[in-house]
Scaffold this motif. Structure first.
Motif, PDB file in Angstrom:
ATOM      1  N   ALA A  97      85.227 -91.832  28.862  1.00 15.36           N
ATOM      2  CA  ALA A  97      85.095 -91.322  30.224  1.00 15.36           C
ATOM      3  C   ALA A  97      83.665 -90.846  30.422  1.00 15.36           C
ATOM      4  O   ALA A  97      83.084 -90.212  29.538  1.00 15.36           O
ATOM      5  N   LEU A  98      83.093 -91.163  31.572  1.00 12.13           N
ATOM      6  CA  LEU A  98      81.739 -90.737  31.907  1.00 12.13           C
ATOM      7  C   LEU A  98      81.836 -89.603  32.918  1.00 12.13           C
ATOM      8  O   LEU A  98      82.341 -89.790  34.030  1.00 12.13           O
ATOM      9  N   VAL A  99      81.384 -88.422  32.520  1.00 16.51           N
ATOM     10  CA  VAL A  99      81.524 -87.248  33.381  1.00 16.51           C
ATOM     11  C   VAL A  99      80.153 -86.720  33.780  1.00 16.51           C
ATOM     12  O   VAL A  99      79.180 -86.829  33.026  1.00 16.51           O
ATOM     13  N   GLY A 100      80.112 -86.122  34.964  1.00 15.77           N
ATOM     14  CA  GLY A 100      78.844 -85.631  35.489  1.00 15.77           C
ATOM     15  C   GLY A 100      78.879 -84.172  35.860  1.00 15.77           C
ATOM     16  O   GLY A 100      78.127 -83.712  36.710  1.00 15.77           O
ATOM     17  N   THR A 122      76.419 -87.559  32.983  1.00 13.43           N
ATOM     18  CA  THR A 122      75.493 -87.032  31.983  1.00 13.43           C
ATOM     19  C   THR A 122      76.098 -87.029  30.586  1.00 13.43           C
ATOM     20  O   THR A 122      75.376 -86.925  29.597  1.00 13.43           O
ATOM     21  N   THR A 123      77.439 -87.129  30.499  1.00 12.83           N
ATOM     22  CA  THR A 123      78.130 -87.008  29.216  1.00 12.83           C
ATOM     23  C   THR A 123      79.150 -88.127  29.074  1.00 12.83           C
ATOM     24  O   THR A 123      79.906 -88.408  30.002  1.00 12.83           O
ATOM     25  N   ALA A 124      79.155 -88.762  27.906  1.00 16.00           N
ATOM     26  CA  ALA A 124      80.187 -89.747  27.566  1.00 16.00           C
ATOM     27  C   ALA A 124      81.203 -89.071  26.664  1.00 16.00           C
ATOM     28  O   ALA A 124      80.837 -88.473  25.653  1.00 16.00           O
ATOM     29  N   ASP A 151      75.242 -97.090  21.387  1.00 12.37           N
ATOM     30  CA  ASP A 151      74.080 -97.902  21.757  1.00 12.37           C
ATOM     31  C   ASP A 151      74.312 -98.623  23.084  1.00 12.37           C
ATOM     32  O   ASP A 151      73.405 -98.702  23.931  1.00 12.37           O
ATOM     33  N   GLU A 152      75.519 -99.165  23.263  1.00 11.83           N
ATOM     34  CA  GLU A 152      75.825 -99.887  24.507  1.00 11.83           C
ATOM     35  C   GLU A 152      75.664 -98.973  25.721  1.00 11.83           C
ATOM     36  O   GLU A 152      75.060 -99.352  26.729  1.00 11.83           O
ATOM     37  N   LEU A 153      76.174 -97.760  25.632  1.00 14.61           N
ATOM     38  CA  LEU A 153      76.096 -96.825  26.745  1.00 14.61           C
ATOM     39  C   LEU A 153      74.666 -96.353  26.976  1.00 14.61           C
ATOM     40  O   LEU A 153      74.228 -96.196  28.120  1.00 14.61           O
ATOM     41  N   GLY A 160      72.741 -94.693  34.112  1.00 13.04           N
ATOM     42  CA  GLY A 160      71.778 -93.604  34.263  1.00 13.04           C
ATOM     43  C   GLY A 160      71.471 -93.018  32.897  1.00 13.04           C
ATOM     44  O   GLY A 160      71.631 -93.667  31.862  1.00 13.04           O
ATOM     45  N   ASN A 161      71.086 -91.774  32.881  1.00 18.39           N
ATOM     46  CA  ASN A 161      70.640 -91.138  31.643  1.00 18.39           C
ATOM     47  C   ASN A 161      71.734 -90.252  31.068  1.00 18.39           C
ATOM     48  O   ASN A 161      71.947 -89.129  31.515  1.00 18.39           O
ATOM     49  N   LEU A 162      72.442 -90.764  30.074  1.00 17.50           N
ATOM     50  CA  LEU A 162      73.446 -89.957  29.380  1.00 17.50           C
ATOM     51  C   LEU A 162      72.756 -89.092  28.335  1.00 17.50           C
ATOM     52  O   LEU A 162      71.989 -89.590  27.511  1.00 17.50           O
ATOM     53  N   SER A 163      73.029 -87.793  28.363  1.00 14.14           N
ATOM     54  CA  SER A 163      72.354 -86.875  27.449  1.00 14.14           C
ATOM     55  C   SER A 163      73.235 -86.434  26.287  1.00 14.14           C
ATOM     56  O   SER A 163      72.723 -85.939  25.280  1.00 14.14           O
TER      57      SER A 163
END
Length: 311
Positions: A97-100, A122-124, A151-153, A160-163
């Motif tokens: 899940a990709l959460v912002g 911002t977070t996977a 790596d894929e993400l 965008g930029n996942l931190s």
């Protein structure tokens, strides 16, 4: 009379099993695998297999086509490893899940709320991983899959930029650990009613403790859960919890223990609703892996609530 179908396990059979194991490792080595992102446009037989396997092996089974669509929407991803000779047969898969929301979700409700925000992710969050072939359980495909998905993400320009890369993971052995403590008469501060409820789990079919009762014992249960997560070991070096051992061996650190993160009945029966965030810091994965596999050292993230481990 001895059955003609019985045979003695001798050295030749041992050698044959060793050779078969070696062949399986060669045939299903990581170099033979390819990764695919599954979508609603994937072949129907693949989606049906994924639904079937999730019901058999996943902590978060896919229950319907509507549920499948939800797992594959814009802010959800499913990646799987495939073998060239088994094109539509996912061998191991992971759900993300990709959460912002700007913070790490402490529960599945928070994870879903974090997906609904209009902010860019911002977070996977890796919230389910499952191996579909019991004969391949000894291989490390799941560990390699998580690292490959990192790596894929990271390289996916559409996100965008996942931190941060974290998990929201169950503790499937916690209640069994508590039952062992109770049977050994180890002193705890759990109430008599809580002890009785823990003892009934697994004895009385489909029984799960009341969340209100669990809440009344929160302080002691959190303490016991930290002991289970960080101190209970198998062979003096491996974390007793199988999910913890999987992520720690793969180079993750312990970020946070989450109270009542998953209140589904099965999770209450396994872990009294507790979940853990493990964090994958790409710069620290190899060092964390080395410390854990060689010395049994569990790295705790210096941030959120790691200090509770010393309680």
């Amino acid at each position: 009379k001895r059955s003609p179908f019985c045979f003695r396990q001798d050295e030749s059979l041992d050698e044959m099993l060793i050779e078969l194991s070696r062949l399986l490792r060669d045939w299903f080595s990581i170099g033979m695998m390819h990764i695919r992102r599954i979508s609603m446009g994937s072949p129907a037989d693949l989606l049906l297999k994924l639904m079937k396997y999730s019901r058999m092996y996943s902590p978060k089974p896919i229950l319907s086509w509507e549920d499948m669509e939800k797992r594959l929407e814009k802010r959800r991803r499913i990646y799987a490893y495939f073998h060239p000779l088994l094109e539509n047969e996912p061998l191991v898969y992971v759900e993300v899940a990709l959460v912002g929301s700007g913070s790490v979700p402490a529960s599945f409700l928070e994870m879903e709320q974090g997906q609904e925000t209009t902010y860019p992710p911002t977070t996977a969050v890796f919230y389910a991983i499952a191996s579909t072939q019991t004969g391949l359980r000894g291989l490390t495909l799941g560990e390699f899959l998580i690292r490959r998905v990192l790596d894929e993400l990271s390289n996916d320009g559409s996100i965008g930029n996942l931190s941060r890369f974290v998990t929201l993971s169950p503790l499937p052995g916690f209640v069994v650990y508590l039952q062992q403590i109770i049977r050994s008469n180890t002193p705890t501060c759990l109430s008599r009613e809580m002890i009785a409820a823990i003892t009934r789990i697994g004895v009385q079919e489909d029984f799960a403790p009341r969340t209100g009762l669990i809440e009344l014992n929160r302080t002691e249960l959190e303490k016991l859960c930290f002991d289970y997560l960080l101190k209970a070991k198998r062979r003096r070096i491996r974390a007793l919890d199988p999910v913890a051992n999987f992520h720690l061996r793969n180079g993750a650190s312990v970020l946070r223990l989450n109270w009542m993160a998953d209140t589904e009945k099965q999770r209450l029966r396994e872990s009294l609703g507790m979940c853990v965030n493990y964090e994958y810091d790409k710069d620290m994965i190899e060092e964390n892996h080395r410390l854990y596999t060689l010395h049994g050292h569990i790295v705790q993230n210096g941030g959120e609530k790691a200090d509770k481990a010393d309680r």
